[in-house]
Design a protein around this motif. Structure first.
Motif, short mmCIF file in Angstrom:
data_model
loop_
_atom_site.label_atom_id
_atom_site.label_comp_id
_atom_site.label_asym_id
_atom_site.label_seq_id
_atom_site.Cartn_x
_atom_site.Cartn_y
_atom_site.Cartn_z
N ASN A 31 29.32 54.44 47.29
CA ASN A 31 29.36 55.37 46.04
C ASN A 31 28.06 55.77 45.52
OD1 ASN A 31 32.08 55.39 45.73
ND2 ASN A 31 32.33 53.37 44.93
N GLU A 32 26.90 55.55 46.37
CA GLU A 32 25.70 55.90 45.94
C GLU A 32 25.33 55.66 44.53
OE1 GLU A 32 25.06 59.93 47.32
OE2 GLU A 32 25.38 59.53 49.34
N GLN A 33 25.54 54.51 44.32
CA GLN A 33 25.18 53.91 42.96
C GLN A 33 24.06 52.67 42.94
OE1 GLN A 33 28.95 52.23 41.61
NE2 GLN A 33 29.54 54.03 40.69
N TYR A 34 22.86 53.13 43.68
CA TYR A 34 21.81 52.47 43.80
C TYR A 34 20.75 53.35 44.04
CZ TYR A 34 22.09 53.01 48.66
OH TYR A 34 22.24 53.63 49.93
N GLU A 35 19.48 52.81 44.01
CA GLU A 35 18.28 53.33 44.46
C GLU A 35 17.62 52.45 45.11
OE1 GLU A 35 14.29 55.55 43.01
OE2 GLU A 35 16.12 55.77 41.68
N MET A 36 16.93 52.71 46.49
CA MET A 36 16.22 51.90 47.29
C MET A 36 15.29 52.69 48.07
SD MET A 36 17.49 48.83 50.01
CE MET A 36 19.29 48.62 49.17
N PRO A 37 14.26 52.39 47.57
CA PRO A 37 13.01 53.39 48.34
C PRO A 37 12.59 52.59 49.58
CG PRO A 37 12.06 52.58 46.49
CD PRO A 37 13.61 52.10 46.21
N ALA A 56 20.14 48.75 40.71
CA ALA A 56 21.62 49.08 41.03
C ALA A 56 22.31 48.33 39.64
CB ALA A 56 22.21 48.29 42.00
N HIS A 57 23.22 48.87 39.06
CA HIS A 57 24.14 48.40 37.99
C HIS A 57 22.88 48.08 36.85
CE1 HIS A 57 28.38 47.49 39.33
NE2 HIS A 57 27.74 48.65 39.72
N GLN A 58 22.95 47.02 36.41
CA GLN A 58 22.23 46.30 35.13
C GLN A 58 20.72 45.61 35.67
OE1 GLN A 58 25.26 43.78 34.77
NE2 GLN A 58 26.30 45.21 33.43
N SER A 59 20.42 45.91 36.85
CA SER A 59 19.17 45.18 37.23
C SER A 59 18.39 46.06 38.22
CB SER A 59 19.60 43.92 38.08
OG SER A 59 20.21 43.22 37.29
N PHE A 60 16.98 45.46 38.09
CA PHE A 60 16.11 45.95 39.04
C PHE A 60 15.85 44.64 39.92
CE2 PHE A 60 14.32 48.64 35.53
CZ PHE A 60 14.23 49.76 35.70
N SER A 61 15.54 45.06 41.07
CA SER A 61 15.33 43.79 42.03
C SER A 61 14.17 43.80 42.81
CB SER A 61 16.38 43.16 43.03
OG SER A 61 16.82 44.30 43.83
N ILE A 84 15.39 41.74 37.54
CA ILE A 84 14.79 41.98 36.16
C ILE A 84 16.02 42.80 35.41
CG2 ILE A 84 12.99 43.32 35.16
CD1 ILE A 84 11.30 42.80 37.72
N ASP A 85 16.06 42.48 34.20
CA ASP A 85 17.22 43.07 33.29
C ASP A 85 16.55 44.82 33.29
OD1 ASP A 85 18.07 44.07 30.65
OD2 ASP A 85 19.39 42.55 31.04
N ARG A 86 17.77 45.51 33.53
CA ARG A 86 17.27 47.02 33.28
C ARG A 86 16.99 47.45 31.94
NH1 ARG A 86 20.77 51.38 37.01
NH2 ARG A 86 19.32 53.11 36.48
N GLN A 87 17.66 46.91 30.95
CA GLN A 87 17.64 47.23 29.54
C GLN A 87 16.49 46.61 29.12
OE1 GLN A 87 19.76 49.51 28.58
NE2 GLN A 87 20.50 49.62 30.63
N THR A 88 15.96 45.28 29.37
CA THR A 88 14.97 44.91 28.45
C THR A 88 13.71 44.68 29.44
OG1 THR A 88 15.72 42.63 29.25
CG2 THR A 88 16.63 43.48 27.03
N GLY A 89 13.85 44.79 30.77
CA GLY A 89 12.49 44.61 31.47
C GLY A 89 12.34 43.02 31.72
N SER A 90 13.27 42.20 31.17
CA SER A 90 13.03 40.60 31.44
C SER A 90 13.59 40.07 32.69
CB SER A 90 13.80 39.89 30.13
OG SER A 90 13.31 40.21 28.73
N VAL A 91 12.69 39.24 33.17
CA VAL A 91 12.99 38.56 34.49
C VAL A 91 14.39 37.69 34.24
CG1 VAL A 91 12.29 37.01 36.15
CG2 VAL A 91 10.58 38.50 35.24
#
Length: 96
Positions: A31-37, A56-61, A84-91
């Motif tokens: 569903n192309e619900q992610y970004e991966m350079p 993806a979803h709620q996280s950066f990785s 990493i939490d996508r909303q707060t930037g917290s690990v």
């Protein structure tokens, strides 16, 4: 922050859990619900250092991998994932 090493991951996640996670990952992909350079690769003679970010979803990785082909005392390929939490930037987690 949650820190899981290989032993903890093997004790925590069943094969059913892993298969369900893979199914969710394939759905995100389909569903192309992610970004991966493209990964970043650094060479130091025969040694390689790789950085692989994604969203993806709620996280950066960030997956970090080293490949040292001449290692005799340690595995040739070693790595970890930082979540990493996508909303707060917290690990949220470190998987090593």
């Amino acid at each position: 922050m949650l820190v899981l090493d290989e032993k903890a991951m093997l004790e925590t996640a069943s094969m059913k859990d892993v298969m369900e996670a893979m199914e969710r990952a394939y759905c995100l992909y389909e569903n192309e619900q992610y970004e991966m350079p493209l990964r970043t690769q650094l060479q130091d003679n025969e040694n390689t250092f790789l950085l692989m970010p994604s969203i993806a979803h709620q996280s950066f990785s960030l997956k970090i991998v080293s490949v040292f082909p001449n290692n005799r005392q340690h595995p040739v390929t070693q790595g970890m994932v930082i979540l990493i939490d996508r909303q707060t930037g917290s690990v949220k987690a470190l998987l090593k």
